[in-house]
Scaffold this active site. Structure first.
Site, PDB file in Angstrom:
ATOM      1  N   HIS A 192     -38.799  27.403 -82.509  1.00 12.29           N
ATOM      2  CA  HIS A 192     -39.508  28.163 -81.487  1.00 12.29           C
ATOM      3  C   HIS A 192     -38.748  29.457 -81.259  1.00 12.29           C
ATOM      4  O   HIS A 192     -37.578  29.443 -80.878  1.00 12.29           O
ATOM      5  CB  HIS A 192     -39.561  27.343 -80.186  1.00 12.29           C
ATOM      6  CG  HIS A 192     -40.547  27.867 -79.196  1.00 12.29           C
ATOM      7  ND1 HIS A 192     -40.247  28.876 -78.332  1.00 12.29           N
ATOM      8  CD2 HIS A 192     -41.834  27.534 -78.943  1.00 12.29           C
ATOM      9  CE1 HIS A 192     -41.308  29.139 -77.576  1.00 12.29           C
ATOM     10  NE2 HIS A 192     -42.287  28.344 -77.934  1.00 12.29           N
ATOM     11  N   ARG A 240     -31.837  40.454 -53.687  1.00 13.57           N
ATOM     12  CA  ARG A 240     -31.067  41.551 -53.095  1.00 13.57           C
ATOM     13  C   ARG A 240     -29.889  41.854 -54.003  1.00 13.57           C
ATOM     14  O   ARG A 240     -29.031  41.003 -54.208  1.00 13.57           O
ATOM     15  CB  ARG A 240     -30.555  41.108 -51.721  1.00 13.57           C
ATOM     16  CG  ARG A 240     -29.860  42.209 -50.990  1.00 13.57           C
ATOM     17  CD  ARG A 240     -29.305  41.729 -49.666  1.00 13.57           C
ATOM     18  NE  ARG A 240     -28.826  42.887 -48.929  1.00 13.57           N
ATOM     19  CZ  ARG A 240     -28.123  42.829 -47.820  1.00 13.57           C
ATOM     20  NH1 ARG A 240     -27.843  41.670 -47.286  1.00 13.57           N
ATOM     21  NH2 ARG A 240     -27.718  43.927 -47.225  1.00 13.57           N
ATOM     22  N   SER A 241     -29.897  43.042 -54.556  1.00 12.01           N
ATOM     23  CA  SER A 241     -28.764  43.515 -55.370  1.00 12.01           C
ATOM     24  C   SER A 241     -28.291  42.478 -56.380  1.00 12.01           C
ATOM     25  O   SER A 241     -27.114  42.122 -56.388  1.00 12.01           O
ATOM     26  CB  SER A 241     -27.582  43.875 -54.477  1.00 12.01           C
ATOM     27  OG  SER A 241     -27.974  44.807 -53.524  1.00 12.01           O
ATOM     28  N   GLN A 295     -33.273  39.232 -48.027  1.00 13.00           N
ATOM     29  CA  GLN A 295     -33.412  40.683 -48.103  1.00 13.00           C
ATOM     30  C   GLN A 295     -33.771  41.185 -46.695  1.00 13.00           C
ATOM     31  O   GLN A 295     -34.862  40.896 -46.196  1.00 13.00           O
ATOM     32  CB  GLN A 295     -34.543  40.993 -49.091  1.00 13.00           C
ATOM     33  CG  GLN A 295     -35.058  42.407 -49.115  1.00 13.00           C
ATOM     34  CD  GLN A 295     -33.982  43.442 -49.387  1.00 13.00           C
ATOM     35  OE1 GLN A 295     -33.599  44.168 -48.473  1.00 13.00           O
ATOM     36  NE2 GLN A 295     -33.484  43.466 -50.607  1.00 13.00           N
ATOM     37  N   ARG A 335     -33.702  43.203 -58.279  1.00 10.12           N
ATOM     38  CA  ARG A 335     -34.746  42.501 -57.538  1.00 10.12           C
ATOM     39  C   ARG A 335     -35.886  42.207 -58.499  1.00 10.12           C
ATOM     40  O   ARG A 335     -36.012  42.852 -59.524  1.00 10.12           O
ATOM     41  CB  ARG A 335     -35.306  43.386 -56.425  1.00 10.12           C
ATOM     42  CG  ARG A 335     -34.448  43.471 -55.204  1.00 10.12           C
ATOM     43  CD  ARG A 335     -35.305  43.989 -54.046  1.00 10.12           C
ATOM     44  NE  ARG A 335     -34.580  44.954 -53.241  1.00 10.12           N
ATOM     45  CZ  ARG A 335     -35.143  45.730 -52.327  1.00 10.12           C
ATOM     46  NH1 ARG A 335     -36.459  45.659 -52.128  1.00 10.12           N
ATOM     47  NH2 ARG A 335     -34.442  46.578 -51.633  1.00 10.12           N
ATOM     48  N   ALA A 394     -40.393  22.472 -71.244  1.00  7.99           N
ATOM     49  CA  ALA A 394     -41.417  23.527 -71.116  1.00  7.99           C
ATOM     50  C   ALA A 394     -42.677  23.061 -70.388  1.00  7.99           C
ATOM     51  O   ALA A 394     -43.036  23.585 -69.350  1.00  7.99           O
ATOM     52  CB  ALA A 394     -41.761  24.075 -72.492  1.00  7.99           C
ATOM     53  N   LYS A 415     -47.622  26.240 -67.486  1.00  3.65           N
ATOM     54  CA  LYS A 415     -48.031  25.079 -68.275  1.00  3.65           C
ATOM     55  C   LYS A 415     -48.012  23.790 -67.457  1.00  3.65           C
ATOM     56  O   LYS A 415     -48.759  22.874 -67.733  1.00  3.65           O
ATOM     57  CB  LYS A 415     -47.139  24.977 -69.516  1.00  3.65           C
ATOM     58  CG  LYS A 415     -47.465  26.103 -70.519  1.00  3.65           C
ATOM     59  CD  LYS A 415     -46.754  25.936 -71.843  1.00  3.65           C
ATOM     60  CE  LYS A 415     -45.406  26.618 -71.789  1.00  3.65           C
ATOM     61  NZ  LYS A 415     -44.818  26.795 -73.151  1.00  3.65           N
ATOM     62  N   ARG A 426     -35.885  53.087 -51.774  1.00  3.76           N
ATOM     63  CA  ARG A 426     -36.817  52.016 -52.159  1.00  3.76           C
ATOM     64  C   ARG A 426     -37.269  51.356 -50.867  1.00  3.76           C
ATOM     65  O   ARG A 426     -36.483  50.720 -50.184  1.00  3.76           O
ATOM     66  CB  ARG A 426     -36.070  51.016 -53.030  1.00  3.76           C
ATOM     67  CG  ARG A 426     -36.714  49.640 -53.119  1.00  3.76           C
ATOM     68  CD  ARG A 426     -35.878  48.692 -53.959  1.00  3.76           C
ATOM     69  NE  ARG A 426     -36.361  48.710 -55.326  1.00  3.76           N
ATOM     70  CZ  ARG A 426     -35.841  47.991 -56.318  1.00  3.76           C
ATOM     71  NH1 ARG A 426     -34.799  47.212 -56.088  1.00  3.76           N
ATOM     72  NH2 ARG A 426     -36.337  48.046 -57.521  1.00  3.76           N
TER      73      ARG A 426
END
Lengths: 436, 436, 436, 436
Positions: free
Chosen positions: B161, B81-82, B89, B298, B239, B269, B59
């Site tokens: 919700h 990272r992992s 990273q 990640r 929210a 929002k 990667r």
């Protein structure tokens, strides 16, 4: 002359027409202008672009800066509706079509590159590990039912990878790890050992293809039979396995032979997108629907757009070409590493892996091993894995692996120059360290 | 003349210098060029831009098309990272700095807009609901320990919700819903009812600020005290509450009075980004660290970049201005709706809500109610909520709510024209439906 | 890790540093991000970007849309000051630097690709023909002086090209055309004929390199000597001649042997920019200054930016590679056309031209010739020149040329596929026309 | 829901449809996405985008970098064909349509903003001065005819502007300047003086509208009558006069009363484009055609694209609004300058000018005048003109003007803040200089 203009324009627009008719990955690569045009048309169907609309929702894809149009490719509404990813979003007709196309193409792509026996696929804007969590969450027993609460174990043939373990932990399940054993240079988990671990508490089993040597891929066919027999959810982690026809064949056989509920693969490692997406495929449409209903909200469209961009910009032929180059590079990597290994009295680990090659580092001492990692970093070799089992067993997938080694990958998208230069620098670094 | 060029250039670059020194949201808005410049500098620190590197990882942020640089703002390595989001990273020094800055700014932003008593914040590339799942997963008891396995209940003052309920389901916990009761026009969940539901199986409690009328925000202060007393994890769903100083004050008091582990808010929002991100804030640094270690892999950088873009392009003054406009628009909405209501012998619901206004629709019959929704859609009013309790109780947060109603929001980022036109069209639609 | 980020960033920025130090075309190509970064830095030095400025001029580079920033690369002030193109513009320090660099690089580029004996070059935002007009206007005698008013003739070895004739007409001079003569297949203008035409009314002479067969390049060395002897302004039209080391050598010898005031070449045909710019080079700095003072106003920066983009994105090595490909393609074109010619009893015209190849069409009748042109257009072959002298003598540069022919170019930037496919389609078209 | 998507998309595309039907400047502004969409569609009709074409011309719009697509908006073929700007270019159907639309819109724009009595307009990718050169070159007598060679004079009511003088010089004509005279504060050139200068050598006369005080606009109506009577080509320099209905009215009357061949205006100063374009309008279609045939080659499309971008992004209403703001700002400028003038015992010059205001600087000494210019530059006031006639007469358009003065403009596109801040800084600078 106008006819000529029309003809050139039609030539430009033609692939878009074909895409909507066939809903499959184009044979030939699209150019960037064509891809942008498609995205522009679709994103201009979303209601946030409607200058005659009156918006009185709490969430209307309002944006603070036009830069947001770039990072979202114009799909400011994201994807999904109230915790149902693939449900059409009335405020975002264009975004909904985008997502549907991306999912169709992802299915077609996987069918054409090794998994003709899947029925549905979904592109997720989360990584492989989180996709595993979502899959397990969707397919786990109903733990609100007290009779099922004991059924919480997931069997894992030892995989020393944090993300997978975290996925299981996240959904409130328990991992039962079947230890890896050493066979020559390779680490494998015998199917018998796995069988012994299945008991009444198990509801799922995980298997994998692509991983770092010395760990080889699992015997997915046998695990698949086992899963069928014991009614276990079976999820295949195919992180960067799409690039290899051999790994894909192993999964294909698994689907035919028994039970595989979901195959999860990264978009970045297989399809050369920025990090952050995954594709889940399944032989069962209903399974994908369940997973799509498990994501608790709406999600960013960017990783979905990225997956679509890659599929269109590569096309079937582009990906075939990349696969061929990968195969060649894998051979070059092995040849070049063999030579260097010989020079230092090391050797290539005999482990099946169509992407990676590992070389022993048995002549280096503990501090030399860590010096090697540092030296490669300074020489700007990114991605090699120097592993010293005496330092940390985690990573070899076996408690008893003693040989230190280095792993290098000839992954899809890497160039011949990457491979050549990396091996040269490894040679140089090894040489310097030995001399000190 | 060259001095003048240097001076103009410095004027352009100055805010970037200040940003790195102060790590706080700028007072004045940045322009798009300045933001792009910052992103460009940072993304060019990542190793995928290093043309002298040899890449042999599986990667390496390879991309199939340059279009990916747009959607990811150049941060092809994503973040994390992992399975540890905030860990630097090594392959992505620029991306790591980007994320650190975004998190610093998110904290500063929340501190300045109502929550001075938090200590840490993290921007997540997943939505509010998934962020709740991550938070619960990070803070849940160790269910691998059989002694704790019974401790799996999350108490929720009734919130109709789906995403929130799915979050709890996802992590393998059980939701225990404390039913909403009617007080005049409003739906509230009395603290006494909540207290009655706390038992030994509970490990967490959720409360919320912003929601649709008739449901009012929770009594977060009292819930907070309760959480402290019973050692419950307490997560506030905020929210779209950042836009309202009143809701923020309620949370602030809650933090001071008892125990709040995490406050979760949407980036789109509250901060006008594309859909797909959230900010989690906490008075406890350790809590944020735990959450950051729970994401299994990640993640896409785009939602983080978007959050940063919004904070820089608005600045403190820009957001203050947006808040003032929101407040005015909320008043205008109420006034205009009052007039229309009067005309049709309806009335405004008396429910506390700094964003939304609800009007009764008691004079409309069942089929007229659904006709009204359709008419508004066709009139291009997006986001109004026509609710008919006789059709579906879910949404009112109380089994006994009988009055049908319509909700409209004067949310942050909406224009006065949105409000005015939406009410006019509502008037028109109501009129037409009555005439038929 | 931060060091690594810094290192990668420096690697990215390094070429910019080198550019400012050496003011020469880079050896290696820059990538697009690096070029954009340079343009961004420079354009942000212009005063229209200064948000602290108060602007009370009649012209302040105000723009109606941000799209203008793209088409101008941010250089909204254009280039030049009050009819003096290379004078620094106080409102545009960045634009002034841009222009200076472009001019330095253009000089360096021409020096390295064949004209080491020039001293100055200027990139003009007008085409080759207009650049000739500007050059003649700058170097013509002072016609406000009645004693010089008779000195108005420009000698031209016959060039059947409208733009050149229009240039001379534009500046109020008179063209005296020395007729072309036929030598075998080629059309040349003997130096003796030119000499005969020089008289007291002449003030300038034009010569050229690149043109369509059967017209060959002029004997520039001899014309140059003649110019020196008679004190004539001598301008070389080197429209697309930079791509050919042979043509460049001819000019180089001309400069050494006598008098050449200016060499004019297109940016699009030589440097693969969009149409609209030219480079004028001269052995005399003063000449370039005069020309730069003749443009009556400020000019668009876009063609200058384009020239710079091409030089940076190609680099010396990139251009060398293009030249090699061009040379190979020219050979392939001749070989393939020879075969087709043989088939139809036609033959290659024996004319020196390093870019174009011409084939006789003597077996086609008048109407077939025009059918051939149409057929090639419909087969999407762009740029071939079917010429029928019986139809129109203009174009052959000689009144007596009788053989019809077709010209195709293997110009710089064309691909092997262009050449191959074009010849195939020519074969097909010829075949169809003969059959009818 | 798909219908809604279609509806929003149609809403987005509708203005494009209307544009092609009506070929007039839209009433309402377009947004940037719509403009880019139009440009994208058109540029994708050009043959350089045809991936099935085989290109064997010497010029095929090949580009070295994709960045060129930005600066040219995709119109790499430029505009024009063999020295005929408005001739359709077969290789560029899209570019040809673009240019035709731009020219139609430019005509419509000028008709609607003051010149209903023109018949044709052309957008040129060269500045006002070069456009004047092109116009004079197109309309000058045939100097190849010896009988006409004496007819080479252009009469100019004194305009102290280099570019205009250079234009005349460029085409090989002679300027005969009629000296400016002082009337109160203003400099004008009496029509009687002009008449006296007309003789048999004259073939053209120039007049102008917008200029710096103290020079006022010419009496264009009377000059127009004179031009008709003496059969003189009459060109009006309307550099930044489009913004003023008063100046436009003066030209309109001139066209009606006598002879005006061409009216030339800058695109950047009137239409807020980057520098580098002009519009020439004429009551006579044939005149525009002649001019279009005088440009000796193909030209850059960028300035044409810019002009189109501005017209679409402003629309009729947008420009009307800009004009209103300009008018208000002009008043504010005068008021504020009056106050400052009073304070220092200076006064506003009484000169008619709808854009600029001039203030005497009679109480400043020679060295203070130059200090003032420097001080304003350092205070980041761009565009003011401090003029000291004792230093240089050129600029006042009269040999005898004695009062030093400063000119500031309230030009179209300037903000109220520009005006206010500039006057404040002028006050500050004046104050400081007096104190020293």
């Amino acid at each position: 002359m106008l006819n000529r203009g029309q003809l050139v324009l039609n030539n430009f627009l033609h692939p878009i027409k074909v895409l909507f008719e066939q809903k499959s990955v184009p044979l030939k690569p699209w150019n960037d202008d064509q891809i942008e045009f498609l995205l522009q048309i679709l994103s201009n169907m979303d209601t946030d672009k409607d200058d005659k609309a009156a918006r009185v929702g709490e969430r209307e894809a309002r944006i603070a800066s036009n830069l947001h149009l770039k990072t979202s490719a114009g799909f400011c509404h994201g994807i999904g509706r109230s915790g149902f990813l693939t449900a059409p979003q009335p405020k975002a007709p264009g975004g909904s079509i985008l997502y549907e196309i991306a999912n169709y193409l992802a299915r077609d792509f996987l069918k054409k590159f090794g998994l003709p026996n899947i029925n549905k696929a979904i592109v997720l804007p989360i990584c492989t590990g989180m996709s595993l969590a979502l899959t397990l969450a969707a397919l786990k027993p109903d733990w609100n039912n007290d009779d099922l609460i004991h059924k919480r174990t997931v069997i894992i043939p030892q995989i020393d990878h944090n993300s997978i373990l975290k996925s299981i932990e996240m959904v409130g399940a328990r991992a039962k790890i079947v230890k890896g054993k050493i066979f020559g240079d390779a680490v494998r988990i015998p199917i018998e050992d796995i069988k012994k671990n299945v008991d009444d508490t198990c509801f799922a089993i995980i298997s994998l293809t692509s991983f770092f040597p010395p760990r080889e891929n699992d015997d997915i066919k046998e695990i698949s039979k086992l899963a069928k027999e014991h009614e276990l959810v079976h999820v295949v982690i195919n992180a960067y396995g799409v690039q290899s026809p051999e790994w894909m064949k192993i999964i294909r056989s698994g689907i035919d032979a028994g039970r595989i509920d979901a195959v999860i693969q990264s978009t970045d490692k297989n399809l050369l997108t920025p990090v952050g997406g995954a594709i889940i495929a399944s032989p069962y449409k209903e399974t994908i629907k369940k997973i799509s209903q498990t994501y608790a909200g709406r999600a960013s469209a960017s990783p979905v757009v990225n997956c679509l961009i890659s599929m269109l910009s590569l096309g079937i032929e582009g990906y075939q070409e990349l696969e061929e180059i990968q195969k060649k590079n894998r051979n070059i990597l092995e040849q070049k590493l063999s030579k260097v290994a010989l020079k230092y009295n090391e050797r290539i680990l005999e482990v099946f892996n169509p992407v990676a090659v590992a070389v022993t580092l048995k002549n280096l001492k503990k501090e030399q091993l860590s010096a090697l990692g540092g030296a490669l970093y300074n020489l700007r070799v990114t991605g090699p894995r120097v592993h010293d089992p005496s330092d940390k067993a985690f990573g070899t997938c076996s408690a008893n692996y003693n040989t230190p080694y280095i792993v290098m990958n000839a992954a899809i998208g890497a160039t011949k120059e990457d491979i050549t230069v990396a091996v040269e620098r490894f040679d140089k670094a090894y040489h310097q360290i030995m001399k000190k």
